[in-house]
Design a protein around this motif. Structure first.
Motif, PDB file in Angstrom:
ATOM      1  N   MET A   1       0.848  -1.194   0.000  1.00 14.20           N
ATOM      2  CA  MET A   1       0.000   0.000   0.000  1.00 14.20           C
ATOM      3  C   MET A   1       0.881   1.240   0.000  1.00 14.20           C
ATOM      4  O   MET A   1       1.968   1.265   0.555  1.00 14.20           O
ATOM      5  CB  MET A   1      -0.917   0.003   1.226  1.00 14.20           C
ATOM      6  CG  MET A   1      -1.750  -1.266   1.370  1.00 14.20           C
ATOM      7  SD  MET A   1      -2.929  -1.500   0.036  1.00 14.20           S
ATOM      8  CE  MET A   1      -4.308  -0.586   0.685  1.00 14.20           C
ATOM      9  N   SER A   2       0.405   2.315  -0.628  1.00 17.79           N
ATOM     10  CA  SER A   2       1.187   3.529  -0.774  1.00 17.79           C
ATOM     11  C   SER A   2       1.019   4.440   0.438  1.00 17.79           C
ATOM     12  O   SER A   2       0.335   4.112   1.410  1.00 17.79           O
ATOM     13  CB  SER A   2       0.745   4.269  -2.037  1.00 17.79           C
ATOM     14  OG  SER A   2      -0.551   4.812  -1.831  1.00 17.79           O
ATOM     15  N   ASN A   3       1.615   5.618   0.341  1.00 19.47           N
ATOM     16  CA  ASN A   3       1.499   6.620   1.406  1.00 19.47           C
ATOM     17  C   ASN A   3       0.337   7.583   1.174  1.00 19.47           C
ATOM     18  O   ASN A   3       0.280   8.639   1.805  1.00 19.47           O
ATOM     19  CB  ASN A   3       2.811   7.410   1.516  1.00 19.47           C
ATOM     20  CG  ASN A   3       3.944   6.530   2.000  1.00 19.47           C
ATOM     21  OD1 ASN A   3       3.738   5.693   2.880  1.00 19.47           O
ATOM     22  ND2 ASN A   3       5.118   6.721   1.429  1.00 19.47           N
ATOM     23  N   ILE A   4      -0.554   7.247   0.278  1.00 20.92           N
ATOM     24  CA  ILE A   4      -1.692   8.114  -0.019  1.00 20.92           C
ATOM     25  C   ILE A   4      -2.618   8.209   1.193  1.00 20.92           C
ATOM     26  O   ILE A   4      -3.009   7.200   1.775  1.00 20.92           O
ATOM     27  CB  ILE A   4      -2.469   7.581  -1.247  1.00 20.92           C
ATOM     28  CG1 ILE A   4      -1.630   7.794  -2.520  1.00 20.92           C
ATOM     29  CG2 ILE A   4      -3.832   8.267  -1.389  1.00 20.92           C
ATOM     30  CD1 ILE A   4      -2.228   7.177  -3.760  1.00 20.92           C
ATOM     31  N   LYS A   5      -2.949   9.430   1.567  1.00 22.37           N
ATOM     32  CA  LYS A   5      -3.843   9.668   2.705  1.00 22.37           C
ATOM     33  C   LYS A   5      -5.099  10.444   2.306  1.00 22.37           C
ATOM     34  O   LYS A   5      -6.151  10.295   2.925  1.00 22.37           O
ATOM     35  CB  LYS A   5      -3.111  10.452   3.810  1.00 22.37           C
ATOM     36  CG  LYS A   5      -1.890   9.738   4.386  1.00 22.37           C
ATOM     37  CD  LYS A   5      -2.287   8.443   5.059  1.00 22.37           C
ATOM     38  CE  LYS A   5      -1.060   7.732   5.624  1.00 22.37           C
ATOM     39  NZ  LYS A   5      -1.415   6.378   6.156  1.00 22.37           N
ATOM     40  N   ASN A   6      -4.969  11.287   1.291  1.00 14.25           N
ATOM     41  CA  ASN A   6      -6.080  12.142   0.883  1.00 14.25           C
ATOM     42  C   ASN A   6      -6.338  11.977  -0.609  1.00 14.25           C
ATOM     43  O   ASN A   6      -5.413  12.150  -1.421  1.00 14.25           O
ATOM     44  CB  ASN A   6      -5.747  13.616   1.165  1.00 14.25           C
ATOM     45  CG  ASN A   6      -5.409  13.863   2.617  1.00 14.25           C
ATOM     46  OD1 ASN A   6      -6.162  13.545   3.512  1.00 14.25           O
ATOM     47  ND2 ASN A   6      -4.221  14.429   2.848  1.00 14.25           N
ATOM     48  N   ILE A   7      -7.560  11.637  -0.966  1.00 15.15           N
ATOM     49  CA  ILE A   7      -7.904  11.501  -2.382  1.00 15.15           C
ATOM     50  C   ILE A   7      -9.084  12.415  -2.707  1.00 15.15           C
ATOM     51  O   ILE A   7      -9.855  12.801  -1.821  1.00 15.15           O
ATOM     52  CB  ILE A   7      -8.247  10.048  -2.763  1.00 15.15           C
ATOM     53  CG1 ILE A   7      -9.526   9.580  -2.056  1.00 15.15           C
ATOM     54  CG2 ILE A   7      -7.080   9.118  -2.480  1.00 15.15           C
ATOM     55  CD1 ILE A   7     -10.060   8.248  -2.574  1.00 15.15           C
ATOM     56  N   ALA A   8      -9.215  12.746  -3.987  1.00 15.24           N
ATOM     57  CA  ALA A   8     -10.338  13.564  -4.450  1.00 15.24           C
ATOM     58  C   ALA A   8     -11.021  12.845  -5.608  1.00 15.24           C
ATOM     59  O   ALA A   8     -10.407  12.033  -6.303  1.00 15.24           O
ATOM     60  CB  ALA A   8      -9.863  14.941  -4.883  1.00 15.24           C
ATOM     61  N   VAL A   9     -12.295  13.169  -5.817  1.00 17.61           N
ATOM     62  CA  VAL A   9     -13.054  12.593  -6.922  1.00 17.61           C
ATOM     63  C   VAL A   9     -13.826  13.714  -7.613  1.00 17.61           C
ATOM     64  O   VAL A   9     -14.308  14.643  -6.962  1.00 17.61           O
ATOM     65  CB  VAL A   9     -14.008  11.476  -6.434  1.00 17.61           C
ATOM     66  CG1 VAL A   9     -14.981  11.987  -5.380  1.00 17.61           C
ATOM     67  CG2 VAL A   9     -14.765  10.838  -7.596  1.00 17.61           C
ATOM     68  N   PHE A  10     -13.911  13.646  -8.943  1.00 13.63           N
ATOM     69  CA  PHE A  10     -14.706  14.633  -9.676  1.00 13.63           C
ATOM     70  C   PHE A  10     -15.308  13.994 -10.921  1.00 13.63           C
ATOM     71  O   PHE A  10     -14.875  12.921 -11.371  1.00 13.63           O
ATOM     72  CB  PHE A  10     -13.866  15.855 -10.052  1.00 13.63           C
ATOM     73  CG  PHE A  10     -12.846  15.622 -11.141  1.00 13.63           C
ATOM     74  CD1 PHE A  10     -13.135  15.909 -12.466  1.00 13.63           C
ATOM     75  CD2 PHE A  10     -11.582  15.143 -10.828  1.00 13.63           C
ATOM     76  CE1 PHE A  10     -12.198  15.708 -13.465  1.00 13.63           C
ATOM     77  CE2 PHE A  10     -10.631  14.945 -11.815  1.00 13.63           C
ATOM     78  CZ  PHE A  10     -10.941  15.223 -13.140  1.00 13.63           C
TER      79      PHE A  10
END
Length: 325
Positions: free
Chosen positions: A1-10
């Motif tokens: 798993m990566s270090n991604i903590k915040n994602i957005a969607v549009f």
């Protein structure tokens, strides 16, 4: 798993039924993996103007059955510029957004590919378009609902056509792709289906109309709006010139094909791909569109997905010819 903590969607480009189901899947999957999830309103235009806000489980409650998109959509000329994309990046950075899920079609993925190249933020795309014209997936989100909308409308048109012994030319959406016209044409028993990918053989079409006149009280011709002849009214004029005695009408279905509650197929497709998109970002994927090939989730680079499908299934064309005779 990566270090991604915040994602957005549009959502971007033309709306399609099932976009809300996809938004819901992205948000709930992000929360499942303990991510902070943000929505971006009005596509790339909202990204440029800072229309970015946190989303939670309540944000996506009771939307899976709704058409359109709760995040709204818009086309953005400003995003086509280096300055516009820089503003978008700065706004994502201000919210510490590590990765983005983009729901849309050809233009959406073209913009995402350019943005990744310039600003190195991971994007995964979901195919949200009624036209079903993206490579890398058997079906796009919204296509199944759109063709079922056409079927329902043409079935009703057929009732009045039969009552009056009329010929109806029905124009459906598909500026660059005839896949809505082709599948819906088979489903409604159309006498002819005219699509942008195939040059119209008018002599054959006229012969077929004349031949079927003896066995059918009503005849329906399905025309994609991108047909080389210019759409439904032009086709109708050609028919009327050849058969002036026909009682002929034209019906343009238009934007009703984009609206309405998504079908089960579109809700399930959107849900599967929404989950896959978030998990792909966590696995380190970027610059790819999630699709469904032979029932299995697959990924294709944006550069290949955005190339429109240039050919149609010859067997479907053959079926039209056989069943309309």
């Amino acid at each position: 798993m990566s270090n991604i903590k915040n994602i957005a969607v549009f959502t971007s480009g033309g709306d399609s039924p099932g976009m809300n189901a996809a938004i819901r899947a992205v948000v709930r999957t992000g929360l499942f993996y303990n991510l902070n999830v943000f929505g971006i309103g009005r596509g790339y235009d909202g990204m440029i103007h800072g229309d970015i806000f946190p989303m939670n489980a309540k944000s996506v409650a009771n939307i899976i059955q709704r058409g359109g998109t709760i995040l709204k959509t818009a086309r953005s000329e400003e995003f086509r510029t280096v300055e516009g994309r820089k503003l978008a990046y700065e706004n994502l950075n201000a919210h510490s957004i590590d990765a983005v899920v983009a729901i849309g079609g050809d233009g959406t993925f073209t913009g995402a590919a350019k943005f990744i190249e310039e600003h190195n933020i991971p994007f995964i795309g979901l195919p949200g378009t009624i036209d079903n014209d993206l490579a890398g997936t058997d079906f796009t989100i919204g296509y199944d609902t759109a063709i079922n909308t056409v079927i329902e409308a043409v079935d009703k048109i057929r009732d009045t056509a039969e009552s009056h012994d009329r010929v109806f030319v029905v124009e459906v959406m598909g500026r660059d792709s005839g896949l809505i016209a082709l599948r819906s044409g088979i489903s409604v028993g159309a006498e002819c289906v005219l699509i942008p990918e195939i040059k119209v053989d008018y002599e054959a079409m006229m012969d077929r109309l004349d031949r079927t006149r003896k066995n059918k009280a009503s005849r329906v011709i399905i025309v994609a709006e991108g047909d080389e002849e210019g759409g439904g009214f032009v086709v109708a004029e050609r028919i009327k010139a050849r058969f002036p005695h026909y009682d002929l009408r034209v019906s343009i279905l238009g934007h009703i094909q984009r609206g309405g509650s998504p079908t089960c197929m579109d809700r399930v497709l959107a849900s599967r791909l929404g989950v896959a998109a978030v998990e792909a970002l966590l696995e380190g994927r970027r610059g790819e569109m999630a699709g469904l090939i032979h029932g299995q989730v697959s990924f294709i680079p944006f550069s290949k997905a955005i190339k429109h499908i240039g050919s149609v299934n010859d067997n479907l064309l053959r079926i039209v010819d056989i069943l309309s005779s």
